[in-house]
Design an enzyme around this catalytic site. Sequence first.
Site, PDB file in Angstrom:
ATOM      1  N   HIS A 265       0.853  -1.194   0.000  1.00 38.87           N
ATOM      2  CA  HIS A 265       0.000   0.000   0.000  1.00 38.87           C
ATOM      3  C   HIS A 265       0.879   1.231   0.000  1.00 38.87           C
ATOM      4  O   HIS A 265       1.941   1.233   0.627  1.00 38.87           O
ATOM      5  CB  HIS A 265      -0.913   0.012   1.242  1.00 38.87           C
ATOM      6  CG  HIS A 265      -2.101   0.877   1.063  1.00 38.87           C
ATOM      7  ND1 HIS A 265      -2.058   2.234   1.269  1.00 38.87           N
ATOM      8  CD2 HIS A 265      -3.363   0.585   0.664  1.00 38.87           C
ATOM      9  CE1 HIS A 265      -3.248   2.730   1.016  1.00 38.87           C
ATOM     10  NE2 HIS A 265      -4.060   1.761   0.636  1.00 38.87           N
ATOM     11  N   ASP A 319      -7.763  -5.507   0.086  1.00 34.47           N
ATOM     12  CA  ASP A 319      -8.161  -6.387  -1.005  1.00 34.47           C
ATOM     13  C   ASP A 319      -7.725  -7.834  -0.828  1.00 34.47           C
ATOM     14  O   ASP A 319      -8.120  -8.689  -1.608  1.00 34.47           O
ATOM     15  CB  ASP A 319      -7.610  -5.841  -2.327  1.00 34.47           C
ATOM     16  CG  ASP A 319      -8.346  -4.580  -2.730  1.00 34.47           C
ATOM     17  OD1 ASP A 319      -9.562  -4.512  -2.479  1.00 34.47           O
ATOM     18  OD2 ASP A 319      -7.704  -3.661  -3.271  1.00 34.47           O
TER      19      ASP A 319
HETATM   20  N1  ACO Z   1       3.867  -7.901  -4.104  1.00 34.97           N
HETATM   21  C1  ACO Z   1       5.205  -7.956  -4.273  1.00 34.97           C
HETATM   22  N2  ACO Z   1       6.001  -6.879  -4.257  1.00 34.97           N
HETATM   23  C2  ACO Z   1       5.412  -5.694  -4.065  1.00 34.97           C
HETATM   24  C3  ACO Z   1       4.030  -5.562  -3.872  1.00 34.97           C
HETATM   25  C4  ACO Z   1       3.245  -6.729  -3.898  1.00 34.97           C
HETATM   26  N3  ACO Z   1       1.938  -6.679  -3.754  1.00 34.97           N
HETATM   27  N4  ACO Z   1       3.739  -4.258  -3.696  1.00 34.97           N
HETATM   28  C5  ACO Z   1       4.900  -3.589  -3.787  1.00 34.97           C
HETATM   29  N5  ACO Z   1       5.906  -4.454  -4.013  1.00 34.97           N
HETATM   30  C6  ACO Z   1       7.303  -4.123  -4.167  1.00 34.97           C
HETATM   31  C7  ACO Z   1       7.553  -3.514  -5.540  1.00 34.97           C
HETATM   32  O1  ACO Z   1       7.816  -4.504  -6.524  1.00 34.97           O
HETATM   33  C8  ACO Z   1       8.732  -2.626  -5.262  1.00 34.97           C
HETATM   34  O2  ACO Z   1       9.881  -3.416  -5.232  1.00 34.97           O
HETATM   35  P1  ACO Z   1      11.252  -2.860  -5.848  1.00 34.97           P
HETATM   36  O3  ACO Z   1      11.577  -1.644  -5.035  1.00 34.97           O
HETATM   37  O4  ACO Z   1      12.197  -3.999  -5.667  1.00 34.97           O
HETATM   38  O5  ACO Z   1      10.978  -2.527  -7.278  1.00 34.97           O
HETATM   39  C9  ACO Z   1       8.481  -2.132  -3.850  1.00 34.97           C
HETATM   40  O6  ACO Z   1       7.630  -3.109  -3.249  1.00 34.97           O
HETATM   41  C10 ACO Z   1       7.782  -0.794  -3.813  1.00 34.97           C
HETATM   42  O7  ACO Z   1       6.689  -0.842  -4.685  1.00 34.97           O
HETATM   43  P2  ACO Z   1       5.917   0.427  -5.210  1.00 34.97           P
HETATM   44  O8  ACO Z   1       5.048   0.058  -6.359  1.00 34.97           O
HETATM   45  O9  ACO Z   1       6.860   1.566  -5.415  1.00 34.97           O
HETATM   46  O10 ACO Z   1       5.072   0.775  -3.952  1.00 34.97           O
HETATM   47  P3  ACO Z   1       3.775   1.601  -3.972  1.00 34.97           P
HETATM   48  O11 ACO Z   1       3.745   2.379  -2.744  1.00 34.97           O
HETATM   49  O12 ACO Z   1       3.585   2.342  -5.226  1.00 34.97           O
HETATM   50  O13 ACO Z   1       2.742   0.369  -3.939  1.00 34.97           O
HETATM   51  C11 ACO Z   1       0.730  -0.569  -4.652  1.00 34.97           C
HETATM   52  C12 ACO Z   1       1.435   0.471  -3.802  1.00 34.97           C
HETATM   53  C13 ACO Z   1       0.600  -0.051  -6.095  1.00 34.97           C
HETATM   54  C14 ACO Z   1      -0.635  -0.789  -4.049  1.00 34.97           C
HETATM   55  C15 ACO Z   1       1.536  -1.898  -4.683  1.00 34.97           C
HETATM   56  O14 ACO Z   1       1.779  -2.344  -3.374  1.00 34.97           O
HETATM   57  C16 ACO Z   1       0.842  -2.975  -5.498  1.00 34.97           C
HETATM   58  O15 ACO Z   1       0.945  -3.002  -6.721  1.00 34.97           O
HETATM   59  N6  ACO Z   1       0.090  -3.906  -4.803  1.00 34.97           N
HETATM   60  C17 ACO Z   1      -0.655  -4.921  -5.477  1.00 34.97           C
HETATM   61  C18 ACO Z   1      -1.985  -4.355  -5.947  1.00 34.97           C
HETATM   62  C19 ACO Z   1      -2.936  -4.088  -4.803  1.00 34.97           C
HETATM   63  O16 ACO Z   1      -3.130  -4.903  -3.926  1.00 34.97           O
HETATM   64  N7  ACO Z   1      -3.591  -2.921  -4.867  1.00 34.97           N
HETATM   65  C20 ACO Z   1      -4.592  -2.520  -3.892  1.00 34.97           C
HETATM   66  C21 ACO Z   1      -4.158  -1.325  -3.101  1.00 34.97           C
HETATM   67  S1  ACO Z   1      -5.361  -0.937  -1.903  1.00 34.97           S
HETATM   68  C22 ACO Z   1      -6.568  -0.198  -2.762  1.00 34.97           C
HETATM   69  O17 ACO Z   1      -6.384   0.419  -3.789  1.00 34.97           O
HETATM   70  C23 ACO Z   1      -7.908  -0.374  -2.253  1.00 34.97           C
END
Ligand code: ACO
Length: 388
Positions: A265, A319
């Site tokens: 998140h 989620d």
């Molecule tokens: N699984 C594995 N790795 C992850 C996940 C995940 N769910 N989420 C983040 N990471 C990793 C990324 O790959 C990244 O790794 P890196 O630095 O080695 O490249 C690091 O964590 C940071 O990720 P970001 O995308 O920069 O983090 P951000 O703050 O943008 O993430 C997000 C937020 C987009 C929700 C992300 O966690 C994600 O894609 N999650 C999966 C989708 C999801 O569940 N969305 C629902 C969000 S809640 C809502 O909208 C109601």
Amino acid sequence: MSAFKEPVVIHRGLDNVYVEESKICYIDGEASRLFYRGYSIEDLAEHSTFEETAYLLIYGWLPTTSQLEDFKRQIEAHRPLEPEILQLIRSFPYHSDPMDALRTAVSALGLYDPQPMPNDMEARVDKGLSILAKIPTLITAFERLRNRKEPVSPKSGLSHAADFLYMLTGKEADSYDVHVMEVALILHAEHEMNASTFACTVTASTLADMYSIITSGIGTLRGPLHGGANEAALKTVMEVGNVANAESYVVEALAQKKRIMGFGHRVYKTWDPRYLILKKLGEELAVKKGQTKLFDTAVAIEMSTLKHLEGTTIFPNVDSYSGVVFHMLGIQTDLFTPIFAMSRVAGWTAHAIEYLYANRLIRPKALYIGKTGLPYLPMQLRTGRAEE
Ligand code: ACO
């Protein structure tokens, strides 16, 4: 050469950028806390109803009995659809995604409002309420039509959650199922300046009408990184299929740099408090519905993910269990995001109203890194590619 002379900081993704002051929602992403208008999500989930929570978000205080009754009466009065809207939904291709159907239908509601444009506070409240009231009717009408069934009209006296389940099936739902839907709606109703709320706020800042504002929110909620994650999370649980497969799925997915849906998140760097509430409900529902295999698989994925991402700030978000819960309520997977919209419209409306108090057009900048001063080429000299 860049046209810029001064160093510019790019806030890609607008991480940690504050765009307004707000009294609607507070998230403490380090301490796993969430408050709507100062009330904890745990208290609201335990004691409130969706209607009361929507009132709280939109008006700013918990309603008295008469205020709540009046609010519920207004919602009930707005639930039925104009015949033209129903006719429009009948014309949608059955294979359409319900989020596309909902986005189109909400946009079309504006066509049948004789005065969609006033932008005073009162109009934003009234029109927001009317859209909030109609969304369950729109979702269920499309769901039934695509299954070759006639839409079911709203039933007087039912709560928002109960009426939604009623219009979906044509039968009044079991009281526990209504309770679960009620809590799910409360949990999704608001979440500060998330992507869809920001989209609504950008549209609101142009002084556009409420139909355009909410349509922007629905379009933004649709993506798999936002509202669409609940569908993706359930699909993962279904594909994994059983507890024994969870560990290898997680190891392989992480090795391929795939994201585990329902985890991570932008704001929570620990447990999403909504996840804890939904997981508990999901556990009870699984026992009640005899679907413990599905629930246990979701738990196994959670445990493996936490083990392999230990030391990071990636934890389960709302989620990770919402899809599992909706599935156990007998709801089609592609309706999960529309249900999210049905709830979040309360928060979108609250923000559209609040932003009007100190409206300022939202207009950020992009740092231009392209060329300038290129000679305009006649057709015979063009390469058909961008200039190096
Ligand atoms: N699984 C594995 N790795 C992850 C996940 C995940 N769910 N989420 C983040 N990471 C990793 C990324 O790959 C990244 O790794 P890196 O630095 O080695 O490249 C690091 O964590 C940071 O990720 P970001 O995308 O920069 O983090 P951000 O703050 O943008 O993430 C997000 C937020 C987009 C929700 C992300 O966690 C994600 O894609 N999650 C999966 C989708 C999801 O569940 N969305 C629902 C969000 S809640 C809502 O909208 C109601």
